[in-house]
Design an enzyme around this catalytic site. Sequence first.
Site, PDB file in Angstrom:
ATOM      1  CG  HIS A  13      -1.895   1.131   1.230  1.00 10.22           C
ATOM      2  ND1 HIS A  13      -3.243   0.946   1.451  1.00 10.22           N
ATOM      3  CD2 HIS A  13      -1.739   2.471   1.034  1.00 10.22           C
ATOM      4  CE1 HIS A  13      -3.871   2.103   1.391  1.00 10.22           C
ATOM      5  NE2 HIS A  13      -2.964   3.058   1.141  1.00 10.22           N
ATOM      6  CG  HIS A  15      -0.637   7.010  -1.106  1.00 10.03           C
ATOM      7  ND1 HIS A  15      -1.826   7.143  -1.770  1.00 10.03           N
ATOM      8  CD2 HIS A  15      -0.925   6.364   0.050  1.00 10.03           C
ATOM      9  CE1 HIS A  15      -2.804   6.625  -1.046  1.00 10.03           C
ATOM     10  NE2 HIS A  15      -2.288   6.130   0.076  1.00 10.03           N
ATOM     11  CE  LYS A  95      -7.618   2.039  -0.757  1.00  9.09           C
ATOM     12  NZ  LYS A  95      -6.509   2.966  -0.544  1.00  9.09           N
ATOM     13  CG  HIS A 134      -9.723   4.582   3.097  1.00  6.87           C
ATOM     14  ND1 HIS A 134      -8.523   5.260   3.164  1.00  6.87           N
ATOM     15  CD2 HIS A 134     -10.437   5.005   4.171  1.00  6.87           C
ATOM     16  CE1 HIS A 134      -8.519   6.063   4.227  1.00  6.87           C
ATOM     17  NE2 HIS A 134      -9.686   5.930   4.851  1.00  6.87           N
ATOM     18  CG  HIS A 168      -4.957   2.242   5.632  1.00  6.54           C
ATOM     19  ND1 HIS A 168      -6.288   2.276   5.961  1.00  6.54           N
ATOM     20  CD2 HIS A 168      -4.830   2.939   4.478  1.00  6.54           C
ATOM     21  CE1 HIS A 168      -6.937   2.960   5.044  1.00  6.54           C
ATOM     22  NE2 HIS A 168      -6.083   3.367   4.128  1.00  6.54           N
ATOM     23  CG  ASP A 240      -1.757   4.822   3.924  1.00  7.73           C
ATOM     24  OD1 ASP A 240      -1.795   5.190   2.730  1.00  7.73           O
ATOM     25  OD2 ASP A 240      -2.594   5.207   4.768  1.00  7.73           O
TER      26      ASP A 240
HETATM   27  O1  DOR Z   1      -3.482   9.639   5.505  1.00 11.27           O
HETATM   28  C1  DOR Z   1      -3.769   9.301   4.379  1.00 11.27           C
HETATM   29  N1  DOR Z   1      -3.171   9.842   3.298  1.00 11.27           N
HETATM   30  N2  DOR Z   1      -4.724   8.382   4.215  1.00 11.27           N
HETATM   31  C2  DOR Z   1      -5.199   8.058   3.007  1.00 11.27           C
HETATM   32  O2  DOR Z   1      -6.089   7.235   2.931  1.00 11.27           O
HETATM   33  C3  DOR Z   1      -4.709   8.741   1.799  1.00 11.27           C
HETATM   34  C4  DOR Z   1      -3.358   9.272   2.009  1.00 11.27           C
HETATM   35  C5  DOR Z   1      -2.944  10.239   0.928  1.00 11.27           C
HETATM   36  O3  DOR Z   1      -3.146   9.924  -0.236  1.00 11.27           O
HETATM   37  O4  DOR Z   1      -2.381  11.276   1.247  1.00 11.27           O
HETATM   38 ZN    ZN Z   2      -3.376   5.046   1.405  1.00  6.93          ZN
END
Ligand code: DOR
Ligand code: ZN
Length: 335
Positions: A13, A15, A95, A134, A168, A240
């Site tokens: 997971h 980003h 997702k 999520h 998460h 995450d």
């Molecule tokens: O804290 C978070 N940031 N939770 C999420 O689900 C998305 C993520 C983000 O993309 O910044």
């Molecule tokens: Zn995330």
Amino acid sequence: MKTHTLLMPLDMHLHLRDGIMLENVAPLSAYSLSGALVMPNLVPPVSNVAEVVAYKERIMAAVPNDNFEPYMTLFYKNYDKAFLESVADEITSIKLYPAGITTNSEGGVSSFDIEEMRPTLQTMSDMEIPLCVHGETDGFVMDRETEFMSIYELLATNFPKLKIIMEHITTKAAVDMLDKFDNLYATITVHHLILTLDDVVGGMMQPHLFCKPIAKRPEDLDALLSVALEAHPKVMFGSDSAPHPQHAKESCGCAAGVFTAPIALQLLCEVFDQFGKLENLQDFVSDNAQRIYGICPEFKEVTLEERPFVVPANYSGVVPMYAGETLAWAIESID
Ligand code: DOR
Ligand code: ZN
């Protein structure tokens, strides 16, 4: 000096963003990981085959080595069968975000009407495309994940062959679900194996520890540790790691997300070692995910060593968790 070797670490997971941010953060993950499940919450979200393919190409162009596999995800909508068939070969999972629940999720699901979702979810089940979720409602912030359990139950019972990954997880309620439904799995971040809400807002507010879902109570932390440290076969590491520019975190209206990509493996060693469970870390950071997703990552052997590592103040303008602090483990070598 104590060392520990991990084979083919995976982050299920992650980003990576896009543009300059992608160029800055992707190499940090590609350095120590064999692969990562890349989240689709770009602006606009990744929601067709051309976007998936183009995003994967941008990721590969941003990483210096080719022994890193971006496992791609698609942003959930109620897609039809023909569409799913056209995209299946390019993705590892889909997702699902409840609409507006977190960063760039406005186009997500606004109604969990099972009959509306059935054609998509049944086709995903038939095609063996996992669903990552999520899992938060828009209720009181500390109860959002627990309130979502009834939706997980609905999804798990209506689509018993669909692999559903609770992303998460942060609560004992979610941990308890793992043994109730065969088709529910979970990712756990490293920061949720360390933090409670007290660390975020109990003293001076810590914007770099603020994320969604927010860290919860001590009993929730204990429940997460109990399944992670034993490498429960249905849990996997998913950082995450969610980079935001420093000004977006240290501001009025702090963006949600903890940036852990460059320190995740070091911190995981610290946590697992603290509890005398280093021998289970391999399952948690790779083997469970390989089995659950049926993936075969690029080869990588990462050796960590128990020696002080001072976390940099920032990485190209993104402040990591524990910036300036000293961790107990450092990456020693990568083959
Ligand atoms: O804290 C978070 N940031 N939770 C999420 O689900 C998305 C993520 C983000 O993309 O910044
Ligand atoms: Zn995330």
